[in-house]
Each structure stands twice: as C-alpha cells, then as structure tokens.
Scaffold this motif. Structure first.
Motif, PDB file in Angstrom:
ATOM      1  N   LEU A   1     -35.906  11.964  52.405  1.00 51.35           N
ATOM      2  CA  LEU A   1     -35.744  11.171  51.185  1.00 51.35           C
ATOM      3  C   LEU A   1     -34.289  11.242  50.727  1.00 51.35           C
ATOM      4  O   LEU A   1     -33.712  12.329  50.621  1.00 51.35           O
ATOM      5  CB  LEU A   1     -36.666  11.698  50.072  1.00 51.35           C
ATOM      6  CG  LEU A   1     -36.520  11.042  48.694  1.00 51.35           C
ATOM      7  CD1 LEU A   1     -36.889   9.558  48.743  1.00 51.35           C
ATOM      8  CD2 LEU A   1     -37.369  11.774  47.646  1.00 51.35           C
ATOM      9  N   ILE A   2     -33.703  10.096  50.465  1.00 55.40           N
ATOM     10  CA  ILE A   2     -32.347  10.008  49.911  1.00 55.40           C
ATOM     11  C   ILE A   2     -32.446   9.420  48.509  1.00 55.40           C
ATOM     12  O   ILE A   2     -33.111   8.395  48.300  1.00 55.40           O
ATOM     13  CB  ILE A   2     -31.430   9.134  50.784  1.00 55.40           C
ATOM     14  CG1 ILE A   2     -31.131   9.836  52.108  1.00 55.40           C
ATOM     15  CG2 ILE A   2     -30.122   8.809  50.061  1.00 55.40           C
ATOM     16  CD1 ILE A   2     -30.288   9.005  53.068  1.00 55.40           C
ATOM     17  N   ILE A   3     -31.809  10.086  47.557  1.00 55.57           N
ATOM     18  CA  ILE A   3     -31.711   9.564  46.189  1.00 55.57           C
ATOM     19  C   ILE A   3     -30.242   9.203  45.955  1.00 55.57           C
ATOM     20  O   ILE A   3     -29.370  10.087  45.965  1.00 55.57           O
ATOM     21  CB  ILE A   3     -32.173  10.599  45.150  1.00 55.57           C
ATOM     22  CG1 ILE A   3     -33.601  11.075  45.443  1.00 55.57           C
ATOM     23  CG2 ILE A   3     -32.076  10.013  43.739  1.00 55.57           C
ATOM     24  CD1 ILE A   3     -34.048  12.227  44.550  1.00 55.57           C
ATOM     25  N   ASP A  36     -25.254   6.256  41.273  1.00 57.24           N
ATOM     26  CA  ASP A  36     -24.062   5.428  41.038  1.00 57.24           C
ATOM     27  C   ASP A  36     -23.713   4.561  42.246  1.00 57.24           C
ATOM     28  O   ASP A  36     -22.570   4.160  42.412  1.00 57.24           O
ATOM     29  CB  ASP A  36     -22.863   6.314  40.641  1.00 57.24           C
ATOM     30  CG  ASP A  36     -21.685   5.510  40.105  1.00 57.24           C
ATOM     31  OD1 ASP A  36     -21.917   4.493  39.430  1.00 57.24           O
ATOM     32  OD2 ASP A  36     -20.524   5.882  40.397  1.00 57.24           O
ATOM     33  N   THR A  37     -24.649   4.277  43.100  1.00 56.75           N
ATOM     34  CA  THR A  37     -24.374   3.444  44.271  1.00 56.75           C
ATOM     35  C   THR A  37     -25.695   2.975  44.869  1.00 56.75           C
ATOM     36  O   THR A  37     -26.759   3.494  44.517  1.00 56.75           O
ATOM     37  CB  THR A  37     -23.562   4.224  45.327  1.00 56.75           C
ATOM     38  OG1 THR A  37     -23.131   3.338  46.344  1.00 56.75           O
ATOM     39  CG2 THR A  37     -24.361   5.349  45.933  1.00 56.75           C
ATOM     40  N   GLY A  38     -25.624   1.982  45.752  1.00 56.78           N
ATOM     41  CA  GLY A  38     -26.799   1.574  46.505  1.00 56.78           C
ATOM     42  C   GLY A  38     -27.330   0.194  46.207  1.00 56.78           C
ATOM     43  O   GLY A  38     -28.094  -0.356  47.013  1.00 56.78           O
ATOM     44  N   ILE A  52     -34.397   6.076  47.416  1.00 55.45           N
ATOM     45  CA  ILE A  52     -34.546   5.727  46.002  1.00 55.45           C
ATOM     46  C   ILE A  52     -33.141   5.431  45.465  1.00 55.45           C
ATOM     47  O   ILE A  52     -32.258   6.295  45.520  1.00 55.45           O
ATOM     48  CB  ILE A  52     -35.196   6.869  45.197  1.00 55.45           C
ATOM     49  CG1 ILE A  52     -36.634   7.088  45.657  1.00 55.45           C
ATOM     50  CG2 ILE A  52     -35.154   6.577  43.701  1.00 55.45           C
ATOM     51  CD1 ILE A  52     -37.291   8.310  45.042  1.00 55.45           C
ATOM     52  N   VAL A  53     -32.953   4.241  44.980  1.00 53.09           N
ATOM     53  CA  VAL A  53     -31.635   3.840  44.468  1.00 53.09           C
ATOM     54  C   VAL A  53     -31.616   3.987  42.956  1.00 53.09           C
ATOM     55  O   VAL A  53     -32.477   3.442  42.256  1.00 53.09           O
ATOM     56  CB  VAL A  53     -31.308   2.381  44.849  1.00 53.09           C
ATOM     57  CG1 VAL A  53     -30.030   1.910  44.143  1.00 53.09           C
ATOM     58  CG2 VAL A  53     -31.157   2.236  46.354  1.00 53.09           C
ATOM     59  N   LEU A  96     -36.080   1.065  43.345  1.00 58.62           N
ATOM     60  CA  LEU A  96     -34.746   0.617  42.960  1.00 58.62           C
ATOM     61  C   LEU A  96     -34.670   0.622  41.433  1.00 58.62           C
ATOM     62  O   LEU A  96     -35.337  -0.170  40.763  1.00 58.62           O
ATOM     63  CB  LEU A  96     -34.478  -0.795  43.501  1.00 58.62           C
ATOM     64  CG  LEU A  96     -33.025  -1.234  43.667  1.00 58.62           C
ATOM     65  CD1 LEU A  96     -32.933  -2.434  44.591  1.00 58.62           C
ATOM     66  CD2 LEU A  96     -32.385  -1.573  42.336  1.00 58.62           C
ATOM     67  N   ILE A  97     -33.880   1.556  40.896  1.00 53.97           N
ATOM     68  CA  ILE A  97     -33.781   1.725  39.442  1.00 53.97           C
ATOM     69  C   ILE A  97     -32.390   1.290  38.988  1.00 53.97           C
ATOM     70  O   ILE A  97     -31.372   1.913  39.346  1.00 53.97           O
ATOM     71  CB  ILE A  97     -34.024   3.195  39.032  1.00 53.97           C
ATOM     72  CG1 ILE A  97     -35.370   3.681  39.565  1.00 53.97           C
ATOM     73  CG2 ILE A  97     -33.953   3.347  37.525  1.00 53.97           C
ATOM     74  CD1 ILE A  97     -35.597   5.172  39.368  1.00 53.97           C
TER      75      ILE A  97
END
Length: 809
Positions: free
Chosen positions: A140-142, A145-147, A165-166, A182-183
């Motif tokens: 899992l990648i969180i 400030d990017t994405g 998770i962005v 995507l938040i």
C-alpha cells in the motif's frame, strides 16, 4: 512628486458597524474597523473569528474517498502489510510526510517513506519508484501532496498489485488516476466545504479520520506546510495554523526546536511570519539542492544532538541556496533587459530558460522576476544532455497559470499546479512557441492596469491611533499570511523630519516621521531593500505611505514602527543643487539614476533648461541623455540638443534648471509649460561666478565692439575677442548677446561677425541689458531663499500664470 510602485486599494468601513462591534465586544476602534473592513460586521461572526476553535473544523468524512481510504489502511494495519508514504520535496511535502510518519508510528504499523529526488526523478510518482516498491514488498502506498495527475504511474502500480491512496490538493486534471482512493477537496463532486487545504491539511484530515479525534499533536507540522505552501489562512486553514502555532510554542520536537534555534527565533515567540521566512526556506533548501530526506529526518528525530547537526546542515544549504538564487536572478534580469532592448517592449508574459540552471531554485527566481517586473513568469532549466526543460511558474492577479498551461498542454510532457504557481516539463525546442502562447494569453486576459501591482490596505489611519497597545491588539486577527494578511494602513500627508539609509550596503530606508499637527507624536518607518528611494525624496517632502505596524525593540525599549510597503509624494519636489561646483556631473548622474529605476516607475529622461544662448561643451557632454531646452528672454522655449526633439517639456517628469535666469518671467514660463513636472532640480550653474551676473560698463561694450571691428572683415571668434580685450569669457559672451539682440552682431557657435548698422540703438533697448540691471531682484528671490520657499515660487508662478493665460483665452 514620487509615484507609488503600485495601485493602492483602500478599504472603507461602515462606521456605525464599527461602533457597534467596539461597544458590544469591548474592542478598540482600530480592531473593530479592521473586522468590519474584512467583512465581519456581525458581532457573532466577529466573536467566532477572534475566539473560535475546533467547532470550525469540518468532518473529515465529507472528503470523497475518505471512508474507503480509512478502511484500506485499517486492513493493512490488521494484516501487518507494509505501507509506504510517498511525499514531495517541498516544505508542504516534507511536513506532510512528517505528519504521516508520526501518525503511522501511533498506529504501530510497518511503514517507511519515500521522497523522489528533484533532479534525478522529478516531481511526483514515477514507474521506477513503483518497481522498487514492488521489489521491497510494499502493498500500500499513501501519497501526500502529490498523485492527482499520476494516471500512468498509478495504473502501473496497480498492475504490480500495489494499492495507492492519493491525498493531494493540487488542481485535478480532466482525467483522474484510478487509485484505490483519491482524496482531494478540489476533486469534481467532492462535497467538502473548504477547498483550500494544503497537502499537509489533507493528510491531517486523514489522520483525524483514522484517530477519530482532532490530532492536536500533529498540528505543528500542518501549520508549517500550510504557511510554507502559501495557502490562504482563512476558515479551517486559519484554525490549523493558529492552533498549530500554540502547540509549536511548547513543543518537545527536537527538530523544530533546533531549526528555530539556528534561525535565531525564540520558541515561545514563533509566528506564521517566522514559518514563512525562516523555517520554510530552510526546509525547502533540503529538497532544492540535495535530498528532502534531511528535512524529514530532522523533523522526525528524537535525538537532540542529531537535530542540532541536521538543522545546521539545512542552514548551510539555505545559505548556499541564497547564493545560487542571487547568481541566477542576475542572469535572469539580464535576459529580460535584453528582450526588452531587442523588441522595444517588455513581454506580457516572461519565459526565460538557460542550460544548467538549478531546477531546485527556479521557482524562487521566478518570484523575483515577478517582484521586479510584475508579469506572469516561467523560469526553466535546460538539461544539457537530454534537451528537456524543467520549469517553475509564478503568476499575478488576473492570470490563472494552471489554466494557461492547460491551453499549452500539447507542448508539454507534464504540468501541474495552482492559479498562482505551477511546474512543467517540455522539450527545449518548444520554448519559442510556449513563450508566444503565454504572451498571447496574457494579452487576452489582462488589461493594462493589471500589469501594475495592487496593494490592499485596510484603512487610512492617523498617528494618534498608533500605540503599543493598539498594535498588540491587532494580533487577535492572526495568524497572518496568504488570504489573511497582516493589517496594512495608509498614512497621508506625513511630515518628514529625517531620512537615512542603513544596512551593510545602505540598501534599507529609514524615515523619521511626524503626523499632522504641532502636538503629533513622532514615528519611525522602515522600508527594507528600498534604500535607493532616498535619492527621490527631499527633506521637506510630505509623504503618503502604506505599511504594516510592528513593535521595534532595542535595548529594552519598545516603540511602535511602520514597515513600509510603498510610499508616494503627491506634490512636486525641489532638489536644491545650488552651490554645486560642477552641476554637469549632477545632470549625468541624474540620467543614470533614472535609467536604473525599477519597474513601475517611468523611465523618461530629464529635461535640462538653460537661460543662456550659449551652452558649454561640458554641459552638452553631460546632457547627451537629456532633453536640452533653451528659454529665451521672452520666455519662449527652443530645442537646444539631446532628446529635446522627442521629449516635449510638458511631458518631462524631472526638470533641471541649470542656469540662473535673467528674468523671473523666464522661470514663470518654464513652470507653466512643465505641466507634468514631478521634480525640479535648481542648480543655477554659474551663479557662483560673479562675472556671470555682473553688468559690464559702457567702456567694456565699446572695447568688445572695437576689437571685433578691428579684426579681419569685422569677424572673429569669441576666444580671440576674450584674449584681445582681456575680459572674462562670461563678460564677452554677455556683451555679444546684447549686441545680437540689438542687431549689431551675428553669433554662430564660437564665431561672430558685425552686421551693418542701420540705426543707432541705446543699450537700454536690450531686454537682456535691462534684465541684468535688475539682477539683484532675481538673485534675492532665487539665490537667498530656502528650498521650500523656492519651490513655492515655482508652484505659485505656474498657478498664477496659468490663471492669467486662461483669462486671456
């Protein structure tokens, strides 16, 4: 006069509303006026603004995608899955990464963090980093400030079995990545009521959702990122920063304490200004020049000694960053001036590029270009091997930079950002078309007045309202920053009692001021990096200034002080050059200073007015860059050289009165025709030479006439006449001018010859001769008066003569 560098927009307050707030909330009239100007006329609204807390914080689950993100993270926690925080290298990205580190530590999970290298990897997610995460068993990648624009990279991660998770706050592109969650409050359809969170603000909302409470212990990091990323300090952001500063003043975080110490800021006195101008730049220096890891390590270490070492490294990096910025800025300014010289105009949008410019600081250089020229600006560094240009943009009010880049997206490999700032990558071969399109868009979207900076002031203010208590009272409006600026005031008609420059290079300006009225208190005003303005302000000037209020503490004494942002002198000024031994040098210096004036001021050359028909070689040399005018005895003006053919006297802003006039009427005529004059310079060159004002006797007139008649065919040169008569050159020239007026002699340059005499004329028939007879009155009025009185003569004669001319017409 002295023109302001910007347009001033001054707020107006509804005085009954001010009175109501002051009475019902027990506030000072000054604070009440500011609240009303800023739209808080209702007592409940004003009270909430001043004293509100967490009741202004929104439910994090209003962010679309939050519930799905929280569920996935909790699943990872339960299964022991490895999580990677993927951040950005600026201060917002560093503080976001730091906040997530502390959050995941609390949640006791297996995690690490990764920030790409600005130079070798560039902004955002990249497939190489996704491949490495897969090899290292990351499930899992969180992102923080990017994405939001990483469509391909997130698709690649999904193909490797990695969920992403962005959390981001940048402008969403038309096509969004298919992330697990995507938040972003700006995402289309997201119901979150506040759209201006920083990247770290979005990360904070994720922490709030995961912890089920308001995470006060994480607020210092949220405050750093929010201020450093220039987010508006309104509504929820203001609460985040306000409460974050309160936490920071008692923090036990080793990194924050060490960073404040190296910046010389007492922990208990830290403000949003300190974050913006001291902490933010040092944190940014890490990612700009080396790796952002240093800054994250500093903010996450629990070892005081390591924190001190890392803070020292960041401080040194920041100093190196400043040196690099200064060098690049000089090169960039030179490029702009070359463009202006080649095309004759300043571009409406500035695009500058150069090989090997450090891409870590191009955004700072872009800001410096905007500060000087006030144009939308893009600065790019070109990689020598690949030919790719990586740029950073800064904009001005009225020009949406992200929207402009979208119009040019076919030219770029990648872009992203906000209304006022953005970044992009494109092939250097596209730079010409890129610059052309941005300039065209600026021409379509901006009006001429948009290219002048706009300074917002809250109100006009009187010195009587400025006390230590009232200044401290204004802090209730803070924290200050973008969207909630420090209060600014305009002071009108202030008397100047002293003016000086200060600083190592005399680059700062310090004024001692006195308000209207005999009993008005004195106040000091300081303008940083405006020392050159001292050349354009006379000791007798009355000044309007716009600035912020502060408290200056020196040797234990605290005094109110104004921090000036702009100033103007609305009345014409007179610079007293009387007694200057070589006024020609002063003229040449004036020309150079006018050419060096910053953007926002006119660059018109000065007009030099002489009252003698002959002009010395020294003056002609000095006045090459000026408009040279001769005013005859009748008050008629004649072009006499230099730029007079292209600059009419009525357009000149700076007028040098080089000689002492023979008649006051000559001065009157100049004052009337100099309708745009802002500054006069009274030199009265030659007045110190008694020969220049002496009335020759009749025997001297006969001597000159006889010498000329005795020369070959009644002609000769002025130097030869001077030698033969043994009279002073000024006397000889005056006599020849009288003879010329009477029709006895013709003078061309240094040569002169007698003309046939048709009738006898007495010397008193010459207006020049009669004027010299009355010379004492001119000298009394113009030589032996104060500068203020002399300016009064110029102003009153111009006004009086204008009225007379209007009456005649």
């Amino acid at each position: 006069m002295l023109q302001a560098k910007a347009r001033w927009n001054i707020g107006e307050a509804d005085e009954p509303a001010v009175k109501t707030l002051s009475q019902q909330l027990g506030l000072s009239p000054l604070l009440s006026r500011l609240l009303v100007v800023r739209g808080m006329t209702d007592t409940t609204h004003a009270a909430e603004f001043l004293d509100g807390g967490t009741d202004h914080i929104h439910d994090p689950y209003l962010l679309d995608g939050m519930e799905r993100a929280v569920r996935r993270i909790r699943q990872a926690l339960e299964s022991g899955e490895r999580i990677r925080i993927y951040g950005d290298y600026d201060a917002d990205g560093v503080s976001s990464t730091t906040l997530m580190v502390y959050l995941l530590r609390q949640l006791d999970c297996t995690f690490d963090y990764y920030i790409p290298h600005r130079v070798t990897e560039g902004y955002g997610l990249n497939t190489g980093a996704m491949n490495e995460a897969h090899k290292q068993g990351i499930g899992l990648i969180i992102t923080v400030d990017t994405g939001i624009s990483a469509v391909e990279e997130i698709a690649h991660a999904a193909s490797l079995g990695i969920d992403v998770i962005v959390t981001d706050h940048h402008e969403p592109p038309e096509v969004l990545p298919e992330a697990f969650a995507l938040i972003n409050p700006k995402k289309p359809g997201c119901p979150y009521p506040y759209k201006h969170l920083a990247g770290v603000g979005v990360a904070l909302k994720l922490a709030q959702a995961l912890l089920g409470r308001w995470p006060e212990e994480l607020l210092p990091y949220a405050a750093i990122g929010t201020v450093a990323d220039l987010m508006p300090l309104t509504e929820e952001n203001r609460m985040i920063v306000k409460m974050g500063l309160q936490q920071m003043r008692t923090t036990s975080n080793s990194g924050i304490k060490a960073l404040l110490a190296v910046a010389g800021i007492p922990l208990r006195e830290v403000t949003s200004t300190h974050i913006g101008f001291a902490l933010g730049p040092r944190i940014n220096a890490s990612g700009r020049l080396l790796s952002a890891d240093t800054a994250v390590k500093l903010l996450t270490t629990e070892d005081d000694r390591e924190a001190e070492r890392l803070a020292g490294e960041l401080d040194l990096l920041n100093k190196e960053r400043q040196r690099i910025v200064d060098e690049m800025a000089k090169e960039a300014f030179a490029q702009v001036e070359r463009q202006r010289q080649e095309s004759g105009i300043l571009p409406r949008a500035i695009v500058l590029a150069q090989e090997d410019w450090n891409v870590g600081v191009i955004g700072i250089v872009a800001s410096k270009i905007v500060d000087r020229y006030y144009r939308p600006t893009v600065i790019l560094g070109i990689d020598r091997e690949s030919g790719m240009a990586k740029g950073s943009a800064r904009s001005i009010a009225g020009f949406d930079m992200h929207k402009a880049l979208t119009h040019c997206e076919d030219l770029m490999d990648h872009y992203g950002g906000h209304y006022m700032a953005a970044g992009m990558t494109l092939d250097s071969g596209q730079l010409g078309e890129f610059a052309r399109r941005l300039d065209q868009l600026a021409g379509e979207w901006l009006q001429p007045q948009d290219f002048l900076p706009l300074l917002q002031a809250d109100a006009e203010c009187d010195f009587s309202e400025i006390t230590l208590e009232s200044i401290l009272d204004l802090e209730k409006l803070g924290p200050f920053g973008t969207g909630n600026p420090s209060p600014r005031f305009v002071f009108r008609g202030v008397k100047l009692s002293d003016l000086r420059t200060m600083g190592k290079e005399q680059q700062h300006l310090k004024l001692s001021l006195k308000g209207a009225g005999e009993t008005a208190s004195a106040l000091e005003a300081v303008a940083f990096n405006k020392g050159t303005l001292s050349d354009w302000i006379t000791p007798n000037a009355r000044i309007d200034l716009l600035g912020e209020l502060s408290v200056n503490e020196w040797n234990g004494v605290r005094r109110p002080q104004i921090l000036m942002q702009d100033l103007q002198v609305t009345d014409p000024q007179l610079f007293d050059w009387r007694g200057t031994p070589k006024p020609g040098r002063k003229v040449a210096d004036l020309c150079e200073r006018l050419q060096r004036r910053p953007q926002g001021h006119d660059h018109l050359p000065p007009a030099v007015v002489v009252f003698r028909s002959w002009i010395s070689a020294e003056l002609r040399e000095a006045a090459q860059g000026c408009a040279l005018w001769y005013c005859d005895l009748e008050g008629h003006l004649h072009p006499a050289g230099g730029l007079a053919g292209s600059l009419p006297l009525h357009e000149a802003r700076d007028i040098v009165l080089y000689h002492l006039p023979e008649r006051l009427e000559q001065l009157h005529a100049v004052a009337v025709q100099a309708g745009a004059a802002e500054r006069y310079y009274a030199a009265w060159g030659g007045a110190e030479d008694k020969n220049a004002s002496q009335l020759p006797d009749r025997s001297q007139f006969k001597l000159v006439y006889g010498a000329l008649a005795g020369s070959g065919e009644g002609s000769g040169t002025i130097p030869s006449l001077t030698a033969r008569t043994r009279l002073a050159p000024e006397i000889v020239r005056f006599i020849l001018d009288v003879f010329t007026e009477l029709g006895f002699v013709e003078v061309q340059g240094e040569n002169c010859r007698l003309l046939p005499v048709r009738e006898k004329k007495d010397l008193t028939a010459s207006l020049l001769y009669r004027s010299r007879m009355d010379r004492s009155e001119v000298e009394e009025r113009l030589l032996y008066t104060t500068a203020r009185e002399l300016l009064g003569i110029l102003s009153s004669t111009a006004h009086h003569t204008t009225i007379m001319m209007e009456g005649i017409l």
